[in-house]
Design a protein around this motif. Structure first.
Motif, PDB file in Angstrom:
ATOM      1  N   VAL A  81      29.014  37.057  30.279  1.00 18.52           N
ATOM      2  CA  VAL A  81      29.425  38.527  30.767  1.00 18.52           C
ATOM      3  C   VAL A  81      29.082  39.537  29.562  1.00 18.52           C
ATOM      4  N   ARG A  82      29.787  39.076  28.388  1.00 20.47           N
ATOM      5  CA  ARG A  82      29.759  40.276  27.409  1.00 20.47           C
ATOM      6  C   ARG A  82      28.265  40.502  26.972  1.00 20.47           C
ATOM      7  N   GLY A  83      27.233  39.388  26.909  1.00 20.06           N
ATOM      8  CA  GLY A  83      25.876  39.641  26.926  1.00 20.06           C
ATOM      9  C   GLY A  83      25.392  40.425  27.791  1.00 20.06           C
ATOM     10  N   LEU A  84      25.647  40.448  28.944  1.00 20.78           N
ATOM     11  CA  LEU A  84      25.378  41.329  30.069  1.00 20.78           C
ATOM     12  C   LEU A  84      25.636  42.795  29.756  1.00 20.78           C
ATOM     13  N   LEU A  85      26.775  42.953  29.524  1.00 15.08           N
ATOM     14  CA  LEU A  85      27.410  44.377  29.226  1.00 15.08           C
ATOM     15  C   LEU A  85      26.644  44.894  28.164  1.00 15.08           C
ATOM     16  N   GLU A  86      26.666  44.193  27.101  1.00 15.58           N
ATOM     17  CA  GLU A  86      26.096  44.597  25.760  1.00 15.58           C
ATOM     18  C   GLU A  86      24.899  44.966  25.702  1.00 15.58           C
ATOM     19  N   SER A  87      23.798  44.343  26.629  1.00 16.46           N
ATOM     20  CA  SER A  87      22.362  44.585  26.896  1.00 16.46           C
ATOM     21  C   SER A  87      22.277  45.788  27.835  1.00 16.46           C
ATOM     22  N   GLY A  88      23.370  46.067  28.583  1.00 15.11           N
ATOM     23  CA  GLY A  88      23.308  47.320  29.439  1.00 15.11           C
ATOM     24  C   GLY A  88      22.757  46.992  30.736  1.00 15.11           C
ATOM     25  N   LYS A  89      22.958  45.783  31.307  1.00 17.80           N
ATOM     26  CA  LYS A  89      22.506  45.197  32.508  1.00 17.80           C
ATOM     27  C   LYS A  89      23.451  45.210  33.472  1.00 17.80           C
ATOM     28  N   ALA A  90      24.316  46.091  33.315  1.00 14.15           N
ATOM     29  CA  ALA A  90      25.364  45.854  34.588  1.00 14.15           C
ATOM     30  C   ALA A  90      26.259  47.255  34.478  1.00 14.15           C
ATOM     31  N   ASP A  91      25.994  47.909  35.660  1.00 16.24           N
ATOM     32  CA  ASP A  91      26.812  49.041  36.109  1.00 16.24           C
ATOM     33  C   ASP A  91      27.950  48.555  36.916  1.00 16.24           C
ATOM     34  N   ILE A  92      27.789  47.425  37.655  1.00 16.52           N
ATOM     35  CA  ILE A  92      28.777  46.998  38.328  1.00 16.52           C
ATOM     36  C   ILE A  92      28.621  45.390  38.359  1.00 16.52           C
ATOM     37  N   VAL A  93      29.853  44.669  38.239  1.00 14.78           N
ATOM     38  CA  VAL A  93      29.981  43.215  37.997  1.00 14.78           C
ATOM     39  C   VAL A  93      30.593  42.565  39.383  1.00 14.78           C
ATOM     40  N   VAL A  94      30.122  41.857  40.127  1.00 12.49           N
ATOM     41  CA  VAL A  94      30.520  41.268  41.257  1.00 12.49           C
ATOM     42  C   VAL A  94      30.936  39.738  41.009  1.00 12.49           C
ATOM     43  N   GLY A  95      32.148  39.372  41.439  1.00 11.26           N
ATOM     44  CA  GLY A  95      32.617  38.128  41.058  1.00 11.26           C
ATOM     45  C   GLY A  95      33.890  38.022  40.330  1.00 11.26           C
ATOM     46  N   PRO A  96      34.314  36.909  40.189  1.00  9.84           N
ATOM     47  CA  PRO A  96      33.811  35.598  40.352  1.00  9.84           C
ATOM     48  C   PRO A  96      34.518  35.027  41.613  1.00  9.84           C
ATOM     49  N   ILE A  97      34.352  33.345  41.540  1.00  8.33           N
ATOM     50  CA  ILE A  97      35.205  32.692  42.677  1.00  8.33           C
ATOM     51  C   ILE A  97      36.575  32.458  42.244  1.00  8.33           C
ATOM     52  N   PHE A  98      36.726  31.982  40.917  1.00 10.05           N
ATOM     53  CA  PHE A  98      38.119  31.460  40.390  1.00 10.05           C
ATOM     54  C   PHE A  98      38.904  32.462  39.708  1.00 10.05           C
ATOM     55  N   SER A  99      40.305  32.444  40.016  1.00  9.51           N
ATOM     56  CA  SER A  99      41.158  33.564  39.171  1.00  9.51           C
ATOM     57  C   SER A  99      41.055  33.357  37.895  1.00  9.51           C
ATOM     58  N   ASN A 100      40.998  32.342  37.262  1.00 14.41           N
ATOM     59  CA  ASN A 100      40.777  31.785  35.634  1.00 14.41           C
ATOM     60  C   ASN A 100      39.825  32.562  35.114  1.00 14.41           C
ATOM     61  N   ILE A 101      38.757  32.567  35.975  1.00 10.83           N
ATOM     62  CA  ILE A 101      37.201  33.218  35.361  1.00 10.83           C
ATOM     63  C   ILE A 101      37.699  34.652  35.399  1.00 10.83           C
ATOM     64  N   LEU A 102      38.136  35.153  36.531  1.00 13.08           N
ATOM     65  CA  LEU A 102      38.611  36.581  36.586  1.00 13.08           C
ATOM     66  C   LEU A 102      39.104  37.013  35.531  1.00 13.08           C
ATOM     67  N   GLN A 103      40.396  36.207  35.091  1.00  9.66           N
ATOM     68  CA  GLN A 103      41.287  36.705  33.886  1.00  9.66           C
ATOM     69  C   GLN A 103      40.610  36.665  32.790  1.00  9.66           C
ATOM     70  N   ALA A 104      39.745  35.906  32.628  1.00  6.59           N
ATOM     71  CA  ALA A 104      38.961  35.868  31.309  1.00  6.59           C
ATOM     72  C   ALA A 104      37.815  36.930  31.183  1.00  6.59           C
ATOM     73  N   ILE A 105      37.227  37.495  32.163  1.00  7.87           N
ATOM     74  CA  ILE A 105      36.387  38.580  32.227  1.00  7.87           C
ATOM     75  C   ILE A 105      36.875  40.125  32.344  1.00  7.87           C
ATOM     76  N   PHE A 106      38.162  39.919  32.896  1.00  7.41           N
ATOM     77  CA  PHE A 106      38.601  41.146  33.429  1.00  7.41           C
ATOM     78  C   PHE A 106      38.643  42.267  32.238  1.00  7.41           C
ATOM     79  N   LYS A 107      38.979  42.091  31.032  1.00  7.03           N
ATOM     80  CA  LYS A 107      39.191  43.147  30.019  1.00  7.03           C
ATOM     81  C   LYS A 107      37.446  43.344  29.685  1.00  7.03           C
TER      82      LYS A 107
END
Length: 385
Positions: A81-107
């Motif tokens: 996700v950091r790679g996607l954001l740093e490359s400017g390839k995400a205005d919007i992020v859709v996902g994920p399935i699992f809450s532990n993954i959401l907690q990791a990418i939230f910030k």
């Protein structure tokens, strides 16, 4: 892009920017590896179908979508996700399935200024004090589907429940949801690893405890294993209540072992509204399997974004886009839909039951509305600033 990474989706044309308009850049974060891959596939396919039905555009703008497999590993998800954001390839992020993954990418996502929309994971963590202006959930707050079974158990006169869940945030939220409505005795409460496939120890404890009913939240491969082993152990005389344990992602593998089992949900394939009928028919025609809530909520997310991007006049002004998302002006597969103050849905919840269709496929069907326009228990703690 969907077309590049998922050739079967045939969305290449939809992901090419035209000379007249910049694309809406969307990162889709989902689990496509391991036993939980069936859940992630549903999310991916539901969102892709929505984009396809919209002519490859959101709000009239072409879509550039990148799909990331989080592998159900928080560190992997953050890196990608950091790679996607740093490359400017995400205005919007859709996902994920699992809450532990959401907690990791939230910030990383919310602090970047991008919009984060979860079509499945809905942890209590961000429903209350940690709510954020650029974070939305289109599914539910984790406690809510599980509270359906707690209420049903209470209404049915059950006195003793045995509880099972994976040992992560959503598992703890799940059992909190059941216990928020059930006032009887909890005779067992077991938390297992997200990778567990052998439930003989837990089944032995259930048999010894002799509860009036069992409640289990076991998504993906865990649910497949548990339901089969539960039937094989001859415990079908003990009512089996659940959420995301017997659903359209697990039923093809569970087969007849799941027939008759109950679950709590805010959506089922048989819901009687025009948007849902269109979605289910199109999904089965394209992918050849019965959609579950993971797919339905992802499809809803695409429709929500289409309306919001159109209203906001694009995605450049993220504050304007977030305000447009808040209005949720779209036709949902659930019928009535709106966001609460914390950007989690206010919606109806149902008791659903597994059936075998005339064509031999399995699905859940609504049996009883349990909650109307339900607001999650953490919303009052949210002070959006």
């Amino acid at each position: 892009m969907f077309g590049k990474l998922l050739g079967a989706l045939a969305l290449a044309a939809a992901t090419v920017a035209s000379a007249q308009a910049q694309p809406v850049k969307v990162g889709v974060v989902t689990t496509l590896s391991g036993p939980a891959a069936t859940l992630g596939q549903q999310l991916r396919d539901g969102f892709a179908l929505g984009i396809e039905k919209l002519g490859g555009k959101l709000g009239g703008m072409p879509v550039d979508a990148t799909v990331l497999d989080d592998e159900l590993k928080p560190d992997v998800a953050v890196t990608k996700v950091r790679g996607l954001l740093e490359s400017g390839k995400a205005d919007i992020v859709v996902g994920p399935i699992f809450s532990n993954i959401l907690q990791a990418i939230f910030k990383p996502v919310t602090e970047s200024g991008a919009i984060l929309i979860s079509p499945n994971a809905g942890p209590s963590t961000y429903a209350g004090r940690a709510c954020a202006k650029n974070f939305f959930v289109t599914s539910y707050q984790n406690d809510q589907p599980h509270a359906v079974s707690g209420q049903y158990a209470q209404d049915s006169g059950y006195k003793r429940l045995f509880l099972l869940a994976p040992n992560y945030q959503a598992g703890r939220d799940a059992l909190a949801g059941v216990k928020s409505k059930f006032k009887g005795e909890i005779v067992g409460e077991e938390y297992v690893p997200l990778t567990q496939m052998d439930f003989q120890s837990e089944i032995a404890k259930i048999a010894a405890a002799k509860p009036d009913a069992v409640y289990a939240f076991m998504p993906g491969g865990l649910g497949i294993a548990l339901v089969k082993q539960y039937r094989q152990a001859g415990l079908a005389n003990i009512p089996f209540l659940s959420a995301f344990t017997v659903d359209e992602s697990t039923l093809p593998a569970q087969g007849d072992a799941a027939i008759g089992f109950y679950s709590g949900a805010s959506w089922a394939p048989n819901m009687d509204n025009a948007a849902n009928k269109t979605f289910v028919a199109a999904f089965e025609a394209k992918y050849g399997y019965v959609p579950g809530s993971y797919a339905a909520y992802a499809y809803d997310t695409a429709m929500l974004l289409d309306a919001a991007v159109k209203k906001a006049g694009g995605v450049a002004d993220k504050a304007k886009l977030a305000a447009a998302i808040e209005t949720a002006d779209f036709a949902s597969t659930r019928g009535a839909f709106k966001f609460g103050v914390n950007h989690y849905p206010v919606q109806d919840f149902y008791l659903v039951q597994v059936v075998k269709r005339a064509d031999g496929k399995y699905q859940t069907e609504t049996r009883k509305k349990v909650f109307t326009a339900d607001i999650d228990p953490y919303a009052a703690q949210c002070k959006m600033n």
